[in-house]
Design a protein around this motif. Structure first.
Motif, mmCIF file in Angstrom:
data_model
loop_
_atom_site.group_PDB
_atom_site.id
_atom_site.type_symbol
_atom_site.label_atom_id
_atom_site.label_comp_id
_atom_site.label_asym_id
_atom_site.label_seq_id
_atom_site.Cartn_x
_atom_site.Cartn_y
_atom_site.Cartn_z
ATOM 1 N N UNK A 21 9.846 -2.516 -3.934
ATOM 2 C CA UNK A 21 10.285 -2.715 -2.549
ATOM 3 C C UNK A 21 10.990 -1.474 -2.017
ATOM 4 N N UNK A 22 11.812 -0.848 -2.851
ATOM 5 C CA UNK A 22 12.503 0.360 -2.407
ATOM 6 C C UNK A 22 11.511 1.491 -2.120
ATOM 7 N N UNK A 23 10.530 1.668 -3.014
ATOM 8 C CA UNK A 23 9.528 2.707 -2.787
ATOM 9 C C UNK A 23 8.682 2.387 -1.557
ATOM 10 N N UNK A 24 8.365 1.095 -1.356
ATOM 11 C CA UNK A 24 7.598 0.719 -0.166
ATOM 12 C C UNK A 24 8.347 0.995 1.117
ATOM 13 N N UNK A 45 1.818 6.388 -1.911
ATOM 14 C CA UNK A 45 3.068 5.821 -2.414
ATOM 15 C C UNK A 45 3.187 4.354 -2.036
ATOM 16 N N UNK A 46 2.747 4.006 -0.812
ATOM 17 C CA UNK A 46 2.802 2.611 -0.381
ATOM 18 C C UNK A 46 1.914 1.731 -1.261
ATOM 19 N N UNK A 47 0.747 2.237 -1.619
ATOM 20 C CA UNK A 47 -0.152 1.464 -2.480
ATOM 21 C C UNK A 47 0.446 1.272 -3.867
ATOM 22 N N UNK A 48 1.043 2.334 -4.418
ATOM 23 C CA UNK A 48 1.673 2.212 -5.731
ATOM 24 C C UNK A 48 2.850 1.245 -5.680
ATOM 25 N N UNK A 49 3.613 1.284 -4.599
ATOM 26 C CA UNK A 49 4.736 0.362 -4.452
ATOM 27 C C UNK A 49 4.249 -1.084 -4.393
ATOM 28 N N UNK A 50 3.163 -1.319 -3.664
ATOM 29 C CA UNK A 50 2.610 -2.671 -3.593
ATOM 30 C C UNK A 50 2.153 -3.149 -4.966
ATOM 31 N N UNK A 51 1.543 -2.230 -5.734
ATOM 32 C CA UNK A 51 1.115 -2.588 -7.086
ATOM 33 C C UNK A 51 2.314 -2.948 -7.955
#
Length: 374
Positions: A21-24, A45-51
């Motif tokens: 959540x923080x990275x997203x 980065x958003x995709x990795x955060x969602x993963x």
């Protein structure tokens, strides 16, 4: 002894979800402030955060699912049911191939193992689906990395209650020496010999230990490497002074290469000379030393099985001295994964003098721990 996994899974799930959540949130701010192609890394980065968030949610859901593993004198019991020891052919800690390097010499540490249960014919473990590996039905009961109590407690419980069913070496190995009436180990080479309260697998003979040295003369190799290094260095110096006292210029230009190669070989040969390859097999156990590491001594009470055979899973024809340790013991030595067990590669026999005697010495001192390859 009872084992749970909700604590570790819950902590891991919260950690992954929080960082995701923080990275997203950071990625969203990045997208708002960036323009054009500068947003592409933010989208990644958003995709990795969602993963990460999805993985965390999955672990939180698993933590909420009821799980309990009990290992006691009755057998192995899960939430949906269990098996008595009379219905279990064997249990083992199954390792997968390592994915990271944990030492300077390149030896690898496998990830924590899974607990595998091999049921007897006709027995079923409720709640789990059986698979077939090596011609045997097996249940993947638990991942040791997820257990709140840890791997050492699991090994302690299996050692105490599973007895000879606790397999410490590949199932295809068979004893080369009759165990005798006092041996409590089965076909899986369980680790209970020499443990407190259990008789020894075999008495070791009262004869002198055998020591096997390296076949090649490391001192002679060191002298040759030093000679090449000195000659190459002496031939390199004129290149900097402008004088070419010998040979055509193209030949002199190879002198720096010879000097570099000579000094590199000298360092390697010096290490081999200071710490030569040596194998010792005796009444107390084995000891192996090579140029990459100091001598490692392994007692027979730490050994499940030892054999002379080809490396598992490799087509090469050369023989090695292979070793399997009692679960819970480990050494910083090169090893492979064979049938889910850590197989230690002690030494390649062709590198030793009197290599034909290694198998005889191993049979003599290992007793019922010596195994015939499948």
């Amino acid at each position: 002894m009872e084992f749970t996994r909700s604590g570790r899974l819950r902590a891991s799930g919260r950690r992954r979800t929080g960082w995701g959540l923080a990275a997203g949130a950071g990625a969203i701010v990045w997208v708002v402030l960036a323009n054009g192609q500068g947003r592409d890394p933010a989208y990644l980065l958003m995709a990795l955060a969602a993963l990460g968030v999805l993985t965390g949610i999955r672990e939180l859901r698993r933590a909420a699912h009821p799980f309990s593993l009990r290992v006691d004198e009755q057998g192995i019991t899960l939430v949906d049911g269990g098996l008595g020891w009379g219905q279990i052919e064997g249990v083992a800690l199954h390792y997968r191939a390592a994915v990271h390097v944990d030492s300077d010499d390149g030896t690898t540490a496998p990830p924590p193992p899974h607990l595998h249960v091999f049921p007897a014919d006709g027995a079923e473990l409720p709640g789990l689906r059986a698979s077939v590996t090596g011609g045997r039905r097996v249940y993947d009961v638990a991942d040791a990395a997820e257990l709140d109590q840890g791997l050492s407690e699991l090994i302690e419980a299996l050692t105490r209650y599973a007895g000879p069913r606790f397999e410490g070496a590949p199932h295809g190995l068979r004893r080369a020496v009759a165990p005798g009436p006092v041996t409590l180990q089965g076909a899986g080479f369980g680790p209970l010999t020499d443990a407190v309260g259990f008789p020894r697998a075999a008495e070791v003979p009262a004869v002198a230990a055998r020591t096997f040295a390296a076949r090649r003369n490391s001192g002679a190799r060191l002298l040759l490497a030093l000679a090449l290094a000195v000659a190459g260095t002496a031939a390199t110096i004129p290149l900097f002074t402008g004088h070419l006292p010998w040979g055509p210029e193209p030949a002199v230009a190879l002198a720096p290469l010879g000097a570099t190669l000579g000094w590199c070989l000298s360092v390697l040969s010096f290490r081999r000379w200071v710490r030569p390859l040596r194998l010792r097999i005796g009444p107390d156990g084995l000891a192996v030393q090579n140029f990459a590491a100091p001598e490692v001594a392994i007692g027979w009470d730490q050994v499940v099985a030892v054999t002379v055979a080809r490396r598992p899973g490799v087509t090469e024809k050369h023989l090695w001295l292979l070793l399997w340790l009692v679960p819970g013991h480990s050494f910083d030595l090169p090893h492979d994964i064979a049938d889910g067990h850590r197989t230690y590669l002690l030494v390649e026999l062709r590198r030793l003098r009197d290599s034909d005697e290694v198998e005889r010495a191993a049979r003599c001192f290992a007793g019922s721990r010596y195994a015939e390859p499948a």
